[in-house]
Design a protein around this motif. Structure first.
Motif, mmCIF file in Angstrom:
data_model
loop_
_atom_site.group_PDB
_atom_site.id
_atom_site.type_symbol
_atom_site.label_atom_id
_atom_site.label_comp_id
_atom_site.label_asym_id
_atom_site.label_seq_id
_atom_site.Cartn_x
_atom_site.Cartn_y
_atom_site.Cartn_z
ATOM 1 N N GLY A 1 33.783 39.473 45.190
ATOM 2 C CA GLY A 1 34.482 40.237 44.274
ATOM 3 C C GLY A 1 33.937 40.177 42.853
ATOM 4 N N ASN B 1 38.866 46.480 35.801
ATOM 5 C CA ASN B 1 39.427 46.419 37.374
ATOM 6 C C ASN B 1 40.519 45.302 37.321
ATOM 7 O OD1 ASN B 1 40.380 46.391 40.005
ATOM 8 N ND2 ASN B 1 38.376 47.181 40.669
ATOM 9 N N HIS B 2 41.945 45.411 36.910
ATOM 10 C CA HIS B 2 42.514 44.632 36.520
ATOM 11 C C HIS B 2 42.994 43.833 38.026
ATOM 12 C CE1 HIS B 2 44.482 46.859 32.945
ATOM 13 N NE2 HIS B 2 43.353 46.527 32.838
ATOM 14 N N GLU B 3 43.091 44.620 39.011
ATOM 15 C CA GLU B 3 43.527 44.004 40.432
ATOM 16 C C GLU B 3 42.293 43.029 40.793
ATOM 17 O OE1 GLU B 3 43.509 47.490 39.920
ATOM 18 O OE2 GLU B 3 45.472 47.554 39.024
ATOM 19 N N GLN B 4 40.979 43.402 40.319
ATOM 20 C CA GLN B 4 40.041 42.669 41.264
ATOM 21 C C GLN B 4 39.790 41.535 40.273
ATOM 22 O OE1 GLN B 4 37.903 44.039 43.666
ATOM 23 N NE2 GLN B 4 35.734 43.272 43.487
ATOM 24 N N LEU C 1 42.580 38.853 41.290
ATOM 25 C CA LEU C 1 42.237 38.488 42.485
ATOM 26 C C LEU C 1 41.403 37.009 42.335
ATOM 27 C CD1 LEU C 1 42.452 39.980 45.926
ATOM 28 C CD2 LEU C 1 39.915 39.343 45.278
#
Lengths: 352, 155
Positions: free
Chosen positions: A300, A177-180, A183
């Motif tokens: 996260g 999960n690149h976005e996580q 973040l």
């Protein structure tokens, strides 16, 4: 260069710098303290016995070196690894450039064995020394985040994000999960810029196997004082500013007695417990700091099944085992005291 | 893909399809804001769906397009309105997920602080009859028919 005997305080890493543990096995305190206290001004970084490394081990080792006050160093030698293969790998990862960024500009780069091994050949052992574990794709990168008055917060974060995103693009089939991940890493970078002000070293590692499994790992080392020491020092200063016998420190939401307790007697558990509460931050004046970063890092990580460890002061704890609402007892149970040097880093690992 | 026309009551914006992947960068944030502003003449909007899956977002700047979304729904003449936000990120609680609204200008006159933020945000939505849901998905999910892994609402 030939025949020069390297001198000064010697720093020699563990020969197999794989993962974060080996970097903590050697004690560099004496050399570091001698230099920081201006007792000595020379240093010999002896990499001759380095036989294996990955960016995780190398990043932690770099963070140990970065704690040395380089303004006191007048004489600095580096002995390169005997292994030609490891020399090549260090060159590929631009190790010397990162050393220089951290203030280590060598007077000399030595091959200590120049006189005795004129015809170094690549041995079979060198060729077999691969840390890929049979992975088809193995990618590593080091990113150094250097807070600098000449560069704005926004610009520094933008550059850091760009480098992380470029690395994540190498996971072209989106195993993770690149976005996580961005973040989480960005919250760590914000903490460096807003709280530490010192450099940080981020080591990123990606394994992808032919059959589809893989692993993403990172280590984020902040050269600053870490959460424990930073917050205690801030509370000490805040306490000295409360002139009344009884008082309430509005910025931190603490009574004077609580502030005194945290400033002078708090253990790592107590400081982390305070830091983990939403809204608690020692840098609200940055305007964009919502005081949520640590919770985001923990929650996260848990939500994307990342194993995340925190090393602060002399202790290590597995952050992803902490359940909300965070309690002192919960944090205490997960905290393990070590003999390792005082360092601050996060280590994270995701498998697919 | 932008699925709407200006007289429609539903707006669906799939940011990834519009090429707005880096919604943590000002240029793309402003593009999304302008896309939403283009509906400002429509007084019959009852549902806005912001599909931000596979997009990078930063909670310090999500207000840039969320303020536009709230404004569109505030000025709508439909009695009850909905806002749905779809993410690939998941921060494990409603309290944290709804922090994407933290910097919204719509909250500026409500004396918001860390303790009362959720309450004040719920108040804002209630005053304007806006039902807000945040859906989080598997990071490779992309289809409209995909089922969210979690649904977050303010209590």
């Amino acid at each position: 260069m030939n025949g020069v005997t390297p001198g000064g305080n010697q720093i020699k890493p563990w020969p197999e710098l794989i993962g974060w543990m080996p970097s903590l096995l050697c004690s560099y305190d004496a050399a570091r303290d001698a230099i920081n206290k201006k007792t000595f001004s020379s240093i010999h970084l002896d990499l001759s016995q380095l036989q294996q490394f990955d960016v995780i081990g190398l990043s932690v080792f770099l963070s140990i070196l970065a704690k040395i006050n380089t303004t006191n160093i007048t004489d600095y030698d580096v002995s390169l690894p005997i292994s030609v293969h490891i020399q090549k790998k260090l060159k590929e990862i631009e190790f010397i450039r990162y050393l220089e960024l951290l203030g280590f500009v060598p007077n000399r780069q030595l091959n200590v064995f120049d006189n005795n091994h004129q015809n170094l050949t690549v041995s079979q052992e060198d060729i077999d020394t691969e840390e890929t574990n049979g992975a088809d794709i193995y990618i590593e990168k080091i990113i150094v985040i250097m807070p600098n008055k000449a560069v704005s917060r926004e610009q520094l974060l933008k550059e850091t994000k760009r480098q992380i995103k470029d690395f994540l693009l190498l996971d072209s089939n989106r195993h993770f999960n690149h976005e996580q991940i961005l973040l989480i890493l960005l919250e760590m970078a914000k903490n460096t810029i807003d709280h530490s002000g010192k450099p940080a070293i981020l080591g990123l590692q990606l394994f992808k196997h032919a059959e589809g499994s893989g692993r993403f790992s990172f280590v984020y080392c902040d050269i600053g004082d870490g959460i424990y020491k930073t917050i205690r020092n801030i509370f000490k200063r805040a306490l000295s500013q409360l002139t009344n016998k009884t008082g309430f420190h509005t910025a931190y939401g603490l009574q004077k007695s609580e502030l005194a307790q945290l400033a002078h007697k708090a253990a790592l558990t107590d400081i982390l417990y305070w830091a983990f509460q939403p809204g608690n931050s020692t840098r609200r004046d940055s305007g964009v700091n919502l005081g949520l970063g640590l919770r985001w890092i923990i929650e996260g990580s848990k939500k994307c099944n990342m194993r995340l460890y925190l090393k602060d002061a002399s202790s290590i704890l597995n952050l992803t085992k902490i359940s909300s609402p965070y309690t002192r007892d919960g944090i205490r149970q997960l905290s393990i005291r070590t003999c390792a040097p005082v360092l601050f880093f996060y280590y994270g690992e995701l498998k697919c | 893909m932008l699925i709407a026309n200006k007289s429609s009551e539903t707006i669906l914006i799939k940011a990834f399809d519009l090429g707005l992947i880096e919604l943590d960068e000002h240029h793309e944030l402003n593009e999304l804001k302008h896309k939403l502003q283009s509906y400002s003449a429509n007084k019959n909007i009852y549902l806005i769906t912001l599909d931000l899956r596979r997009c990078y977002v930063e909670y310090a700047t999500t207000y840039i397009f969320l303020d536009e979304s709230i404004q569109l729904l505030q000025q709508s003449e439909i009695p009850e309105k909905k806002l749905i936000i779809k993410f690939s990120i998941d921060l494990n609680s409603s309290e944290t997920m709804f922090q994407c609204f933290r910097a919204c200008k719509a909250l500026h006159n409500k004396e918001v602080n860390d303790k009362n933020f959720s309450e004040k945000l719920a108040e804002l939505f209630s005053e304007n009859n806006i039902d807000v849901s945040i859906y989080t998905y598997n990071f490779n999910s992309f289809e409209d028919s995909d089922i969210p892994e979690n649904t977050y609402k303010l209590e």
